[in-house]
Design an enzyme around this catalytic site. Structure first.
Site, PDB file in Angstrom:
ATOM      1  N   GLY A   1      13.935 -15.044  44.448  1.00 41.88           N
ATOM      2  CA  GLY A   1      13.735 -13.734  45.309  1.00 41.88           C
ATOM      3  C   GLY A   1      14.262 -13.368  43.997  1.00 41.88           C
TER       4      GLY A   1
ATOM      5  CB  CYS B   1      12.350 -19.685  41.617  1.00 43.16           C
ATOM      6  SG  CYS B   1      11.794 -18.413  40.508  1.00 43.16           S
TER       7      CYS B   1
ATOM      8  CD  GLU C   1       9.913 -22.602  47.550  1.00 41.17           C
ATOM      9  OE1 GLU C   1       9.551 -22.120  47.336  1.00 41.17           O
ATOM     10  OE2 GLU C   1       9.439 -23.599  46.836  1.00 41.17           O
TER      11      GLU C   1
ATOM     12  CB  SER D   1       5.593 -13.415  78.584  1.00 39.69           C
ATOM     13  OG  SER D   1       5.281 -14.416  77.647  1.00 39.69           O
ATOM     14  N   GLY D   2       4.043 -16.174  80.613  1.00 39.63           N
ATOM     15  CA  GLY D   2       3.746 -17.128  80.223  1.00 39.63           C
ATOM     16  C   GLY D   2       2.917 -17.672  78.473  1.00 39.63           C
ATOM     17  N   GLY D   3       3.555 -17.060  77.946  1.00 40.44           N
ATOM     18  CA  GLY D   3       3.131 -17.034  75.672  1.00 40.44           C
ATOM     19  C   GLY D   3       3.628 -18.907  76.056  1.00 40.44           C
ATOM     20  CB  VAL D   4       3.597 -21.061  73.641  1.00 38.82           C
ATOM     21  CG1 VAL D   4       3.731 -20.755  72.468  1.00 38.82           C
ATOM     22  CG2 VAL D   4       4.438 -22.282  73.544  1.00 38.82           C
TER      23      VAL D   4
ATOM     24  CB  SER E   1       8.449 -16.716  77.778  1.00 42.02           C
ATOM     25  OG  SER E   1       7.258 -17.224  77.933  1.00 42.02           O
ATOM     26  CB  SER E   2       5.836 -21.001  78.692  1.00 37.85           C
ATOM     27  OG  SER E   2       4.951 -20.219  79.426  1.00 37.85           O
TER      28      SER E   2
ATOM     29  CE  LYS F   1       4.198 -19.036  69.019  1.00 35.33           C
ATOM     30  NZ  LYS F   1       4.650 -18.040  69.922  1.00 35.33           N
TER      31      LYS F   1
END
Length: 551
Positions: free
Chosen positions: A93, A120, A209, A261-264, A266-267, A407
């Site tokens: 932070g 950290c 990370e 919508s046809g996007g990944v 919502s699909s 994603k």
């Protein structure tokens, strides 16, 4: 678009409550999946102190097949005890622990007997709470630094004597707390890592990370498996099976409506829900006339013909174009498109009787970004390219099957569900569609020109093998009539800008250094094949200061 629209419900509710102090009429109740039949899921909690790397920590933990959740640092020891995680990770932070009102966790979390790793600032918070001393140092460390390991018994098991790590700190631990032992150092930081084996509390001043830290993933794995005793059995396949069962139990015989919508995002959400409740899911796809070439046809073919979803395909091009006539202001365009979408969505949803739930493709970053590290609403509610919100009087509960996923994890589920790659790896597309890629008034003629130009950008980028390496690649129609020459005649025709960017998450982006040959082919094809265009330019601005979209 479904995710952006339904996500606005909860945001709008917070805005109303904050401004008026009154209860909202929205019944945007978070869908609570049914509990697992066999005990609680193994989880590691990440307490967020505002680090830019917090999401990255969560992703690294999941890459080790251990489920992770990010929570505000203000979470109480009692709440953590109730969750019963296998381990706690305190993120970095920007604050200094010795400042007044600096963010510090509930000290009781260090007495729960749950293994803790501070990274950290998280390490410094542990030191501050347990009697150590944190001070500002003139010998600040930023970037790659050589780390010398003094103890290879647990956190640094099977590590070399020294390795490169990524530092980002201006404070250092001048005195470690009682009961702790230093286990690594750098030339400028004597206490670059420490541990209390008895209490299973560890701290590292660097960032394991990030990719710049050598053996960083192995260090995290040592904490997860050697210290926390995690099993590493979490995976996307089991998550998908569990989600389907939870949706089936949670929704019961209730009907669900989903804006597709046809996007990944919502699909995949729609396919999971369809697998759980079949015909009790109604998907609504609104063709607003602002889509790319043949996009509506593809959605209907994939989801209605191939996937057999209960799809309501609404052709509403005329309604949107009529309302956009004469409008040139970008923000006004967005508001009009959002408002019209809401009206049409509501009209169609009412036709599906007995609807109890509204589905959306909310992802984990959306959930995280809607809450600050202190647990309150974000200082700024993003509108960006979002398209409106659903009407306040729609009393629906929310189903968000992807709200725990990143994603890439959503794409993995989409692959399991056999979602075609054309949708699975589709580049992001703004909710207002081509309306914000036409600078100025949106007309049918200008939409046709842009669609044809955009199609040729897509085809050539796809042919070159660069499509999945780019965050976005598209055409923009500029409000510039440029002089040209055709035979012996002068012409004044349209100018098209090409925008191709690389990015990890869309928050920042850099213009893509495409080979000249590809740019030449795209330019030649647009000028020769798209009627009304005689000039093509390439946008070489980065975000910031520019945005990815032009409006």
């Amino acid at each position: 678009m479904a995710k952006k629209i339904t996500k606005k419900i909860a945001k709008k509710a917070r805005e109303i409550k904050i401004k008026s102090g009154k209860k909202s009429r929205i019944a945007a109740i978070k869908f609570k999946p049914a509990p697992k039949a066999a005990g609680k899921r193994e989880v590691v909690l990440i307490l967020d102190f505002g680090s830019q790397y917090t999401q990255l920590i969560a992703r690294r933990v999941r890459e080790n097949r251990v489920y992770s959740r990010i929570v505000p640092y203000t979470i109480s020891a009692a709440e953590i005890s109730e969750i019963a995680p296998k381990g706690l990770i305190l993120s970095g932070g920007p604050a200094s622990v010795y400042e007044k009102k600096s963010p510090l966790p509930d000290a009781g979390i260090l007495k729960l007997g749950i293994p803790v790793l501070g990274i950290c600032y998280g390490m410094q918070a542990i030191a501050q709470l347990l009697g150590g001393k944190v001070k500002f140092t003139q010998d600040r460390e930023f970037g790659k630094t050589e780390l010398f390991i003094d103890d290879t018994s647990d956190l640094f098991n099977r590590m070399p004597g020294n390795l490169t790590c990524w530092m980002s700190h201006g404070d250092h631990i001048a005195k470690i707390p009682p009961g702790f032992k230093g286990i690594a150092h750098t030339l400028n930081t004597p206490n670059a890592a420490f541990k209390d084996t008895r209490r299973k509390i560890y701290g590292v001043q660097f960032h394991p990370e990030v990719a710049h830290t050598a053996k960083g993933n192995e260090i995290l794995a040592n904490f997860l498996f050697r210290v926390c005793g995690c099993s590493g059995r979490w995976n996307i396949k089991s998550f998908a099976r569990e989600s389907v069962e939870n949706i089936r139990k949670g929704a019961g015989k209730g009907r669900v409506v989903c804006g597709l919508s046809g996007g990944v995002d919502s699909s995949v959400a729609a396919l999971l829900i369809h697998r759980a409740i079949d015909k009790n899911l109604k998907c609504i796809f609104i063709d607003n006339g602002l889509l790319r070439k043949d996009e509506g046809i593809q959605v209907r073919k994939v989801f209605k013909d191939m996937m057999h979803l209960n799809l309501d395909y609404v052709e509403a091009q005329d309604r949107f174009l009529n309302r956009l006539r004469g409008i040139t202001d970008p923000e006004e365009k967005r508001k009009i498109i959002g408002d019209e979408f809401v009206k049409i969505f509501e009209e169609e949803a009412k036709k599906f009787k007995g609807v109890e739930f509204l589905a959306q493709g909310t992802l984990y970053p959306d959930v995280i970004e809607s809450v600050s590290s202190s647990g309150g609403p974000s200082a700024k509610i993003k509108t960006h390219h979002n398209v409106g919100g659903l009407p306040l009087h729609m009393k629906l509960k929310l189903i968000e099957p992807l709200r725990e996923l990143f994603k890439d994890e959503v794409r993995s589920i989409g692959k399991e569900l056999e979602l075609p790659e054309a949708i699975l790896f589709r580049q992001p597309f703004p909710g207002p569609g081509l309306a914000i890629r036409i600078i100025g008034e949106v007309t049918e003629e200008r939409l046709d020109i842009l669609r044809e130009a955009d199609k040729r950008v897509f085809e050539e980028i796809k042919k070159s093998g660069l499509y999945e390496q780019l965050w976005q690649s598209f055409a923009v129609l500029l409000p510039v009539k440029s002089v040209g020459v055709m035979g012996d005649k002068r012409t004044y025709e349209n100018t098209v800008a090409i925008r191709c960017v690389t990015s990890a998450d869309g928050m920042t982006a850099d213009w893509a250094r495409l080979p000249y040959e590809i740019l030449e082919t795209i330019s030649n094809r647009i000028i020769n094949e798209v009627k009304g265009v005689n000039r093509v330019v390439y946008d070489i601005s980065s975000k910031p200061p520019a945005t990815i979209e032009w409006e």
